[in-house]
Design a protein around this motif. Sequence first.
Motif, PDB file in Angstrom:
ATOM      1  N   ASN A 151       0.810  -1.229   0.000  1.00  0.00           N
ATOM      2  CA  ASN A 151       0.000   0.000   0.000  1.00  0.00           C
ATOM      3  C   ASN A 151       0.843   1.278   0.000  1.00  0.00           C
ATOM      4  O   ASN A 151       0.294   2.373   0.146  1.00  0.00           O
ATOM      5  CB  ASN A 151      -0.963   0.001   1.188  1.00  0.00           C
ATOM      6  N   SER A 208       2.542  -2.441   7.141  1.00  0.00           N
ATOM      7  CA  SER A 208       1.473  -1.812   7.895  1.00  0.00           C
ATOM      8  C   SER A 208       0.671  -2.908   8.599  1.00  0.00           C
ATOM      9  O   SER A 208       0.745  -4.083   8.242  1.00  0.00           O
ATOM     10  CB  SER A 208       0.552  -1.020   6.963  1.00  0.00           C
ATOM     11  N   GLN A 209      -0.103  -2.497   9.605  1.00  0.00           N
ATOM     12  CA  GLN A 209      -0.956  -3.461  10.299  1.00  0.00           C
ATOM     13  C   GLN A 209      -1.918  -4.124   9.318  1.00  0.00           C
ATOM     14  O   GLN A 209      -2.172  -5.330   9.372  1.00  0.00           O
ATOM     15  CB  GLN A 209      -1.746  -2.757  11.401  1.00  0.00           C
ATOM     16  N   GLU A 210      -2.427  -3.326   8.384  1.00  0.00           N
ATOM     17  CA  GLU A 210      -3.358  -3.827   7.370  1.00  0.00           C
ATOM     18  C   GLU A 210      -2.720  -4.941   6.537  1.00  0.00           C
ATOM     19  O   GLU A 210      -3.314  -6.002   6.322  1.00  0.00           O
ATOM     20  CB  GLU A 210      -3.785  -2.669   6.457  1.00  0.00           C
ATOM     21  N   THR A 211      -1.499  -4.699   6.088  1.00  0.00           N
ATOM     22  CA  THR A 211      -0.809  -5.697   5.267  1.00  0.00           C
ATOM     23  C   THR A 211      -0.484  -6.941   6.077  1.00  0.00           C
ATOM     24  O   THR A 211      -0.658  -8.070   5.600  1.00  0.00           O
ATOM     25  CB  THR A 211       0.484  -5.102   4.678  1.00  0.00           C
ATOM     26  N   ASP A 267      -2.044  -8.122   8.674  1.00  0.00           N
ATOM     27  CA  ASP A 267      -3.281  -8.872   8.914  1.00  0.00           C
ATOM     28  C   ASP A 267      -3.703  -9.647   7.669  1.00  0.00           C
ATOM     29  O   ASP A 267      -4.158 -10.796   7.764  1.00  0.00           O
ATOM     30  CB  ASP A 267      -4.408  -7.916   9.335  1.00  0.00           C
TER      31      ASP A 267
END
Length: 202
Positions: free
Chosen positions: A79, A115-118, A120
């Motif tokens: 991202n 990132s936390q998003e990636t 997860d």
Amino acid sequence: MHRHPRLHALAHTFVNVALPGAGLLPDDAEDVPLEGLQYELKLAHAQTGEMIDVVYRIGDTYIPEALTQLDLFLRDSHNQEVNAYDPRTFDLLHTMLAKLGRTNGVVDILSGYRSQETNDALRASGTTNAAEHSQHISAKAIDLRVLGVPAVLLRDAALSLGVGGVGYYPKSQFVHVDTGPVREWTFAPHIARRHSRRSHRG
């Protein structure tokens, strides 16, 4: 207790260098020294195809502009999110290469900041060994290879420093290093191993 001859021989291939002390961040770019021991890193990114060759530290002083370049280079490739890396991660990489006599070697980056998003998403995919509280999320970890250097040697060089986490991935032939708590693990699915600590992975 006797060491295996090959392991004993490998131990003597390392150059006797130590991790440098914590560096300083100057208040002003003009405060960066012009002379002193230079710490250089050459990185290539497997995901983006980018390369960078940068002196990030001179003597005891980190170079802010160089750190910014490295932060951007190690951004989340999914991202494009950027986070400020712990500069000790770069000292760790540099010292590993010095131990191996490869200070001019190119480090192939497989994964930098996540990132936390990636993180997860990677965990949900079930295709990686991403840890729930990965040091990648804190911009303190790097997964890497070095051309011409077996992953097992990279692991041993990292372990010899006694700093942070060291993960060994023999099937994929890469190593994880970070500046978090001291721990080690091997991720080798379907291979019996005595020293795996998967719950402590990075």
